[in-house]
Structure formats: C-alpha cells, structure tokens
Design a protein around this motif. Structure first.
Motif, PDB file in Angstrom:
ATOM      1  N   GLY A 172     -10.394   4.106   5.877  1.00 37.87           N
ATOM      2  CA  GLY A 172     -10.156   3.715   4.506  1.00 37.87           C
ATOM      3  C   GLY A 172      -9.342   2.468   4.237  1.00 37.87           C
ATOM      4  O   GLY A 172      -9.140   1.621   5.096  1.00 37.87           O
ATOM      5  N   VAL A 173      -8.901   2.399   3.001  1.00 38.97           N
ATOM      6  CA  VAL A 173      -8.226   1.213   2.479  1.00 38.97           C
ATOM      7  C   VAL A 173      -6.832   1.596   2.002  1.00 38.97           C
ATOM      8  O   VAL A 173      -6.668   2.573   1.276  1.00 38.97           O
ATOM      9  N   LEU A 174      -5.861   0.808   2.426  1.00 44.41           N
ATOM     10  CA  LEU A 174      -4.518   0.942   1.861  1.00 44.41           C
ATOM     11  C   LEU A 174      -4.372  -0.093   0.756  1.00 44.41           C
ATOM     12  O   LEU A 174      -4.618  -1.280   0.980  1.00 44.41           O
ATOM     13  N   VAL A 175      -4.002   0.361  -0.409  1.00 44.17           N
ATOM     14  CA  VAL A 175      -3.741  -0.558  -1.519  1.00 44.17           C
ATOM     15  C   VAL A 175      -2.234  -0.607  -1.739  1.00 44.17           C
ATOM     16  O   VAL A 175      -1.621   0.426  -2.033  1.00 44.17           O
ATOM     17  N   ARG A 176      -1.674  -1.772  -1.546  1.00 42.58           N
ATOM     18  CA  ARG A 176      -0.237  -1.935  -1.819  1.00 42.58           C
ATOM     19  C   ARG A 176      -0.097  -2.622  -3.158  1.00 42.58           C
ATOM     20  O   ARG A 176      -0.475  -3.787  -3.310  1.00 42.58           O
ATOM     21  N   SER A 177       0.406  -1.921  -4.121  1.00 43.57           N
ATOM     22  CA  SER A 177       0.588  -2.493  -5.454  1.00 43.57           C
ATOM     23  C   SER A 177       2.059  -2.831  -5.619  1.00 43.57           C
ATOM     24  O   SER A 177       2.914  -1.945  -5.594  1.00 43.57           O
ATOM     25  N   LEU A 178       2.346  -4.122  -5.763  1.00 45.59           N
ATOM     26  CA  LEU A 178       3.735  -4.588  -5.794  1.00 45.59           C
ATOM     27  C   LEU A 178       4.072  -5.082  -7.190  1.00 45.59           C
ATOM     28  O   LEU A 178       3.667  -6.177  -7.604  1.00 45.59           O
ATOM     29  N   ALA A 179       4.783  -4.256  -7.915  1.00 47.59           N
ATOM     30  CA  ALA A 179       5.087  -4.589  -9.311  1.00 47.59           C
ATOM     31  C   ALA A 179       6.115  -5.708  -9.372  1.00 47.59           C
ATOM     32  O   ALA A 179       7.085  -5.713  -8.608  1.00 47.59           O
ATOM     33  N   PRO A 180       5.917  -6.667 -10.296  1.00 40.18           N
ATOM     34  CA  PRO A 180       6.918  -7.726 -10.451  1.00 40.18           C
ATOM     35  C   PRO A 180       8.161  -7.158 -11.139  1.00 40.18           C
ATOM     36  O   PRO A 180       8.046  -6.418 -12.120  1.00 40.18           O
ATOM     37  N   PRO A 181       9.338  -7.506 -10.664  1.00 39.97           N
ATOM     38  CA  PRO A 181      10.560  -6.969 -11.277  1.00 39.97           C
ATOM     39  C   PRO A 181      10.714  -7.441 -12.727  1.00 39.97           C
ATOM     40  O   PRO A 181      10.358  -8.567 -13.063  1.00 39.97           O
ATOM     41  N   ASP A 182      11.189  -6.555 -13.550  1.00 43.07           N
ATOM     42  CA  ASP A 182      11.587  -6.875 -14.934  1.00 43.07           C
ATOM     43  C   ASP A 182      10.442  -7.375 -15.807  1.00 43.07           C
ATOM     44  O   ASP A 182      10.657  -8.164 -16.729  1.00 43.07           O
ATOM     45  N   MET A 183       9.237  -6.965 -15.505  1.00 39.66           N
ATOM     46  CA  MET A 183       8.093  -7.382 -16.326  1.00 39.66           C
ATOM     47  C   MET A 183       7.156  -6.206 -16.583  1.00 39.66           C
ATOM     48  O   MET A 183       7.219  -5.186 -15.889  1.00 39.66           O
ATOM     49  N   LEU A 184       6.313  -6.400 -17.585  1.00 39.18           N
ATOM     50  CA  LEU A 184       5.244  -5.444 -17.850  1.00 39.18           C
ATOM     51  C   LEU A 184       4.016  -5.890 -17.069  1.00 39.18           C
ATOM     52  O   LEU A 184       3.544  -7.019 -17.220  1.00 39.18           O
ATOM     53  N   TRP A 185       3.502  -5.000 -16.255  1.00 38.79           N
ATOM     54  CA  TRP A 185       2.366  -5.337 -15.391  1.00 38.79           C
ATOM     55  C   TRP A 185       1.294  -4.270 -15.543  1.00 38.79           C
ATOM     56  O   TRP A 185       1.592  -3.078 -15.541  1.00 38.79           O
ATOM     57  N   CYS A 186       0.058  -4.721 -15.661  1.00 51.42           N
ATOM     58  CA  CYS A 186      -1.055  -3.792 -15.893  1.00 51.42           C
ATOM     59  C   CYS A 186      -2.162  -4.016 -14.855  1.00 51.42           C
ATOM     60  O   CYS A 186      -3.179  -4.663 -15.151  1.00 51.42           O
ATOM     61  N   PRO A 187      -2.011  -3.513 -13.662  1.00 50.23           N
ATOM     62  CA  PRO A 187      -3.086  -3.645 -12.676  1.00 50.23           C
ATOM     63  C   PRO A 187      -4.244  -2.711 -13.021  1.00 50.23           C
ATOM     64  O   PRO A 187      -4.042  -1.636 -13.584  1.00 50.23           O
ATOM     65  N   TRP A 188      -5.434  -3.145 -12.699  1.00 54.78           N
ATOM     66  CA  TRP A 188      -6.626  -2.329 -12.972  1.00 54.78           C
ATOM     67  C   TRP A 188      -7.428  -2.257 -11.668  1.00 54.78           C
ATOM     68  O   TRP A 188      -7.686  -3.280 -11.026  1.00 54.78           O
ATOM     69  N   LEU A 189      -7.791  -1.053 -11.276  1.00 48.17           N
ATOM     70  CA  LEU A 189      -8.522  -0.896 -10.019  1.00 48.17           C
ATOM     71  C   LEU A 189      -9.719   0.020 -10.234  1.00 48.17           C
ATOM     72  O   LEU A 189      -9.573   1.130 -10.756  1.00 48.17           O
ATOM     73  N   GLY A 190     -10.881  -0.475  -9.844  1.00 48.32           N
ATOM     74  CA  GLY A 190     -12.079   0.363  -9.867  1.00 48.32           C
ATOM     75  C   GLY A 190     -12.473   0.698  -8.439  1.00 48.32           C
ATOM     76  O   GLY A 190     -12.299  -0.115  -7.528  1.00 48.32           O
ATOM     77  N   VAL A 191     -12.979   1.892  -8.231  1.00 48.56           N
ATOM     78  CA  VAL A 191     -13.437   2.293  -6.898  1.00 48.56           C
ATOM     79  C   VAL A 191     -14.850   2.839  -7.037  1.00 48.56           C
ATOM     80  O   VAL A 191     -15.084   3.740  -7.843  1.00 48.56           O
ATOM     81  N   ARG A 192     -15.767   2.253  -6.278  1.00 48.63           N
ATOM     82  CA  ARG A 192     -17.153   2.756  -6.301  1.00 48.63           C
ATOM     83  C   ARG A 192     -17.517   3.248  -4.904  1.00 48.63           C
ATOM     84  O   ARG A 192     -17.408   2.510  -3.924  1.00 48.63           O
ATOM     85  N   VAL A 193     -17.923   4.503  -4.846  1.00 46.73           N
ATOM     86  CA  VAL A 193     -18.339   5.080  -3.563  1.00 46.73           C
ATOM     87  C   VAL A 193     -19.854   5.262  -3.634  1.00 46.73           C
ATOM     88  O   VAL A 193     -20.359   5.995  -4.495  1.00 46.73           O
ATOM     89  N   GLY A 194     -20.560   4.605  -2.719  1.00 46.25           N
ATOM     90  CA  GLY A 194     -22.016   4.627  -2.761  1.00 46.25           C
ATOM     91  C   GLY A 194     -22.587   5.991  -2.387  1.00 46.25           C
ATOM     92  O   GLY A 194     -21.880   6.884  -1.912  1.00 46.25           O
ATOM     93  N   ALA A 195     -23.891   6.116  -2.598  1.00 46.14           N
ATOM     94  CA  ALA A 195     -24.574   7.389  -2.302  1.00 46.14           C
ATOM     95  C   ALA A 195     -24.391   7.737  -0.826  1.00 46.14           C
ATOM     96  O   ALA A 195     -24.610   6.909   0.055  1.00 46.14           O
ATOM     97  N   GLY A 196     -23.932   8.946  -0.583  1.00 47.48           N
ATOM     98  CA  GLY A 196     -23.750   9.405   0.788  1.00 47.48           C
ATOM     99  C   GLY A 196     -22.622   8.731   1.536  1.00 47.48           C
ATOM    100  O   GLY A 196     -22.448   8.969   2.738  1.00 47.48           O
ATOM    101  N   ALA A 197     -21.837   7.906   0.851  1.00 44.61           N
ATOM    102  CA  ALA A 197     -20.736   7.208   1.530  1.00 44.61           C
ATOM    103  C   ALA A 197     -19.476   8.063   1.512  1.00 44.61           C
ATOM    104  O   ALA A 197     -19.347   9.006   0.731  1.00 44.61           O
ATOM    105  N   ALA A 198     -18.539   7.722   2.401  1.00 44.43           N
ATOM    106  CA  ALA A 198     -17.233   8.398   2.418  1.00 44.43           C
ATOM    107  C   ALA A 198     -16.159   7.331   2.477  1.00 44.43           C
ATOM    108  O   ALA A 198     -16.229   6.413   3.298  1.00 44.43           O
ATOM    109  N   LEU A 199     -15.178   7.440   1.610  1.00 38.87           N
ATOM    110  CA  LEU A 199     -14.131   6.423   1.536  1.00 38.87           C
ATOM    111  C   LEU A 199     -12.774   7.070   1.300  1.00 38.87           C
ATOM    112  O   LEU A 199     -12.647   7.994   0.487  1.00 38.87           O
TER     113      LEU A 199
END
Lengths: 441, 259
Positions: A172-199
């Motif tokens: 799999g995938v490690l996602v490291r989300s590093l928020a900026p200090p003292d700010m408003l942050w809005c990360p958006w992440l989509g994940v699509r797993v294909g037919a018969g795939a494993a993630l």
C-alpha cells in the motif's frame, strides 16, 4: 443563542483563496469550488441550538483567526524523511503539505502503472464521471455542513490515488499529511480502487513543524470509491499538536462484493469533529469501521459515523471506542441507514466509552433510520470506568496502579488497533496511543 | 528440611467486609518448605483470608498482624506484597481483554523479578517451558489473558503466572474447584515444580482430592472466622468422614463462652 452568527461566515479571504486555487484547474473543477463556496455562504451559521451542534460549541471551530494556507509553495517538502519503520513496508509514500506534494515510488508500482497519484483536476478532465462521483459523495444523510463546504472550496492539494483493476497493492501507500502551523488547511484526498483490486492506504496527519504544542486548523475531506470485488484497507492516525483543531469528512461508496476496512485513530488536537461513513451501494458490499479516540485535559472529541445500506445482502460492522479523563468531553453519534429494498442486510454498531474521572464526560447517541424489512440491525453503547477488580488483579501480580490502568486502557483499545492491516502502522499507532495514555494515568 | 523462620505469620487477624466482621482472630504460621491446607464450610472466611492477605481494597483489617519474612505486610499495597514474594491464585481469575498473556506476564515478571528476567530469549524460553508443563499451547500465550478461557484453563493460567513470578509464599484459593481429574493433576504438577525448602504453600480447598496430589504438612479448619482446629493430614480424612458439624459445634460453643 437565537441563531445569531456564532462564528465567521467564512474564513477571512476565502473568496480570493478559492479563485487562486481554481486558477490553473479545469473549468468544471473551478465551478465546483465556487458552487461549494456559494452553498456555504447560503447556509445558516451553526448554532448550539442545532441538533448537530448541541454538544459541541461551534465557536471551537471558528476560522476567524486562522489565515488560509496559501495554495502556492508555502514551504518545501519536509527535510527529514518519515520514520523508517513506518515507511519501510509501503509500496509508495505520498507526502502532502500546503502548497505541494511528492511521491516516492518505493517498489516500482507507480512506474508499472499499478498505482497512480494525480491531481483531481486531471481526473476531472480524463474521467469526469469518476471525479464527480468522488466530489459529490457526502458523509451524512442530510445536507453538507458549512465546514465541509469550505473544505471542498479550499481543497489543496486535491489528489486522487488510484489502484488499477485487478492489482493487489497489499503493502500500500503511506500518506503523510503535514499541516502548516498556525493556518487553516483543507487537504482533499480521493481514493479509487479498481475492480478486483486490493489497496492499503495509511494516513498520518501531523503538524509539519512546531512540535507537540503547535497549532493548526485542518479540515480534511477524504473520499473513496471501491469498484466491484475490490478491497480497500484504510487507516488514519491523527496526532496533531495540542493547540490544533481537526475536522474531517471521510466517506466512501462500495460496489458489488467490494470490501472496505476503515480505521480512524484520533489521538491529538485540542478539538476534533470527525465524520466518517460508507455506503454499501451494491449487493455483497461489506464495510468494517473502527475508531478510537483518546481525550485528556480539555480535549473535545466529536465523532459521527454513518453506515448506509443501499442494496440487499450488504453488511457493516462498526466499533468505536473512546477514553476520556480530566475535563475532556467526547460525543459519539452513530447512524445506521437502511434504504428501501436493502433486505437481508446485517448492520452492527457498537460504541464503548471509558470515563476515567468525574470531570470527564462521554455522550453516546446511537441511531437507526430503517426503511427496509427483513434485516438484522443492532446498536449498543456503554459508558463506564475501569474495572476495579481488574485493577486489583493486575496489582496483585506486581504492577503498580498506574501501570495496571495503562495496561487496561491499552487492552481496551487493542481490538481497534488490531484492525489496522499494516504492522508498521499498527506499531506507530500503538506508540502514539501509548504516549497519549501515559498522560492519562 | 524446613527454614526455622516463618515465611508467613498471621496473628489474631480480624477483618470485615462492608462493616460485617468475617475474620475474628485468625492465627497461622507457615515456614519455608511447608504445605498447609485450610478447609472450612462455605462462608467461614477462607476467601476473605486470601483477599486480606493480598490487600484487596474491599476488605478492611480491623485487628491483628500479618508478616511476610518478618515484614509487616498490612501497610503494603498489593503490588508491593507481590514484589516481596506473595502470590495468590484467585478463585475467579478475571479476564483482561486486549492484553495477551505474553504481554501481561512480561510486565508482571519485570515488576516482580526485574528487567533482567524479561530479556527476550530467556523470558520466552522460560514461559514456553512452564506453559508446556501445564499443557498450555503456544496459542494461549498470544490470546488475551483469561478471555474466553474455560474454568480449567484459567486455573492453569494462574499456576503459569505463579511459576513465572517465582513467589516465596503461595496461596491457592480453591484452585481445584471446577477442575476435572486430568486438569487437577496438571495444576498439581505445576505447584510441585515450585515447591521447595524456601517456599511456603497455603491451599484453600473444600476437597481432599487436591491434597492427595499436594499432601499437606498441616491442616487447619476455619469456622466462623476462626481456626477451629489444626492438625496433621489425618484431619482431612476425618472431615471427609464426619463433615464439619463436629468441628463447628465446639467452635461455636467456644465463641459464645464469656472471656
């Protein structure tokens, strides 16, 4: 409160920030951002008289004093590589920060096109239906709330992870989300797993700099779509600093015989408001949801889960556990929704809370919304304290009381941690929970 | 061959639960190498004695003294009693969900015997060896302690803990109850492994059968919170034949006599 505006209508400078983000994107995505902004502005402000906010003061999540993180490069990717033990087992490591992202293809899965990571704008262009499906998913049965709409309008980076049909990315995938200090942050992440795939996807959300005391305001949106016979195992560990605010909107849809195993671990932040859910949209889909939250000092943990059954012969199994002490307060709301025709489903929902002293508080509000017959649906909640007989038993074996209490708490959470598929994430999560629990006993 | 100094001295011990007096002056002295049996009818205070010895917070000591190797035990917390060598195999072992036997025992062994005893290779070898002795297979060691265990498995797990902690003074509180013949033999085998000239054992039981595997040097009969009679192994046979009434009547009469 008479419904007056309790918090800012929008984060300061929001309209400009939305335009800034949309500048290099396809028109369709830019329009969606604008639509989200307009919808947010049209929403009445959240008020403690709203059922959804009755137990969580909306002023905790007031964006007024938080500047929006710029979409352009704010800082480079962090210099220090992530902890080796956590990285080692993954096929790829995606590092996300305000203004950018990087991808380390550790086992050639990106090169072989088994795995793709690309901006949402590219998906909008190449596969508009898929992009639209991800964007439009909502983690509740009602209208989107204002914070979620901000997160959509301000999404940056907005990325999509895609596992091709039939591939099995067990490391799999490690996602490291590093928020900026003292700010408003809005990360958006989509994940699509294909037919018969494993993630496998493991996300760790932390503040990019500033240490344990640092402040940040993160509103994260995560969407996943699992195609027929696909399997997603997703775990998220939030260890933001004690000055941080975190809101997340996690929701996914599963097609025929697809499986999703989702685990949310809330350890950090001063206040958390988390929405997590999934829709079993086609026959045979199976969802497992697990969560834990640990609250100390004056932490406020507000979690809502949604299990939606929209097809026959689907199943969902939810277990959320919470421990609070000092003056921490947790709120859990769980909803099982069975849509018409979703017969022969099995839906389980359990929420267990430990309240470790008189000043702490846990509210548990399970709920059912059933519009189908011939189904099995159970929900249950417990609120209690550590068992004195168990404490004595451990002490009689030589363990001092604080150690006995910590061991019992670790044991209490173990069935949630055991749901994390990847040993490295499990180890990291255990360590984070143990560190936080050390402050509890 | 026994040590001259008593391991455990219980002197005129009085204790109550929720304000109700249960122990009304119990005295016992156990030396290293000795096996004592404590028998008595239901409600006589046997389990109260074991719980008081281990410092259970529900029991209040209202008089008397308890010494382990000459040290006053009563002011000590339960964990300090365990570290000084006292072990109680409880009648109803509790389950600790989410904490595996290995994890649990490692923490306990480190607390009682020190970090040296928990070095991975040494600790695991010792644990596996003791588990084998008790017919507890490897899967048991990775399961949460006592969770989903049968009654017999729980009792064997108590004995495994005893073997790993290497106590000086062992109290077995009805460890034989609910055990079939084979399980009883296994439990007895575990206790025999520990027994030696340095170790004292107090077996609290209702039945003769565990005592055929672990023959006692001394037998005490507890009635209404007092030791009504002490003697040798012959007392067990006498109890089997005559029940408790012959002990109870003189004890009750003695209790009602004016000072």
């Amino acid at each position: 409160m008479n419904g007056e505006a309790l918090i800012a209508v929008a984060p300061p400078g929001m309209a400009a920030a939305v335009e800034d983000r949309g500048a290099g994107e396809p028109v369709a995505l830019r329009e969606r951002r604008r639509a989200a902004l307009e919808e947010a502005l049209a929403r009445p402000p959240p008020s403690p008289t709203d059922e959804a906010w009755r137990r969580t003061d909306p002023r905790r999540f007031d964006p007024e004093r938080w500047p929006i993180a710029p979409a352009g490069p704010l800082h480079a990717a962090p210099d220090s590589p992530p902890n080796g033990a956590l990285v080692e087992p993954f096929d790829a490591v995606l590092t996300v920060w305000a203004g950018g992202w990087s991808l380390a293809d550790r086992s050639g899965v990106v090169r072989s096109r088994a795995l793709r990571v690309r901006p949402l704008g590219e998906v909008v262009t190449s596969d508009p239906a898929a992009a639209s499906a991800l964007w439009e998913m909502a983690p509740s049965l009602g209208p989107r709330d204002r914070h979620e709409l901000w997160a959509l309008a301000l999404a940056s980076p907005a990325l999509v992870i895609e596992a091709a049909d039939g591939v099995r990315l067990e490391r799999g995938v490690l996602v490291r989300s590093l928020a900026p200090p003292d700010m408003l942050w809005c990360p958006w992440l989509g994940v699509r797993v294909g037919a018969g795939a494993a993630l496998h996807v493991a996300e760790r959300l932390e503040v990019g700099a500033g240490g344990a005391e640092s402040a940040a305001f993160v509103i994260a949106a995560i969407r996943f779509a699992v195609a027929a016979e696909g399997r997603l195992r997703w775990g998220r560990l939030q260890t933001l600093g004690r000055g941080a605010l975190e809101m997340d909107y996690v929701f996914g849809r599963l097609e025929r015989n697809a499986q999703a195993d989702l685990v949310s671990l809330q350890v950090g932040s001063r206040a958390v408001r988390s929405r997590i859910g999934a829709e079993a949209a086609a026959t045979g889909a199976t969802v497992r949801l697990g969560g834990l939250a640990v609250g100390v000092a004056r932490q406020h943990l507000d979690q809502q889960t949604v299990q939606i059954h929209a097809a026959p012969d689907t199943s969902s199994d939810l277990l959320f556990k919470v421990a609070v002490r000092d003056r921490a307060h947790s709120v859990y709301r769980g909803l099982i929704g069975a849509r018409r025709g979703s017969v022969r489903i099995t839906a389980l929902q359990r929420n267990h809370n430990l309240v470790l002293n008189d000043g702490a508080r846990a509210d548990s509000l399970p709920g059912l919304l059933i519009d189908a017959d011939d189904l099995t649906c159970t929900h249950g909640a417990t609120i209690g304290s550590l068992d004195l007989e168990q404490i004595h038993y451990l002490r009689s074996r030589g363990l001092p009381e604080p150690v006995a209490r910590r061991l019992l708490l670790e044991g209490f959470f173990e069935d949630i941690l055991g749901r994390l598929a990847l040993p490295a994430l499990r180890t990291a999560a255990r360590a984070a929970v143990r560190d936080h629990l050390a402050a509890m006993v | 061959m026994t040590d001259a100094r008593p391991l455990l001295e219980v002197e005129n011990l009085e204790a109550s639960v929720a304000g109700k007096p249960i122990l009304k002056g119990v005295s016992l002295s156990i030396r290293g190498g000795e096996v004592h049996a404590l028998m008595g009818p239901n409600g006589s205070g046997k389990s109260t004695l074991s719980n008081v010895l281990m410092g259970h917070p529900d029991y209040e000591v209202t008089g008397g003294a308890v010494r382990l190797l000459g040290e006053d035990l009563l002011p000590l917390a339960p964990e300090e009693r365990a570290r000084r060598g006292l072990f109680l195999a409880v009648q109803y072992p509790v389950a600790i969900p989410g904490v595996t036997t290995v994890q649990f025992l490692k923490a306990c062994v480190e607390a009682v015997r020190g970090r040296e005893a928990t070095k991975a290779a040494v600790f695991l070898r010792e644990l596996r060896e003791n588990a084998r002795l008790l017919d507890l297979g490897e899967p048991f060691l990775n399961r949460p302690i006592n969770e989903g265990f049968s009654g017999g498995e729980k009792k064997r797990m108590e004995i495994l803990q005893m073997l790993m902690l290497k106590p000086r003074m062992v109290v077995l509180d009805e460890t034989d109850s609910g055990l079939d013949i084979d399980a009883l033999k296994i439990v007895a085998r575990g206790v025999q492994r520990l027994i030696g000239p340095e170790i004292g054992v107090l077996i609290i039981t209702h039945y003769e059968r565990i005592l055929t595997h672990l023959p006692p040097d001394h037998v005490h009969i507890l009635v209404d919170g007092r030791i009504a009679r002490s003697g040798g192994p012959e007392l067990v046979r006498e109890l089997e034949e005559r029940g408790y009434d012959w002990v109870r009547e003189p004890a009750t009469a003695a209790a009602s006599e004016p000072d």
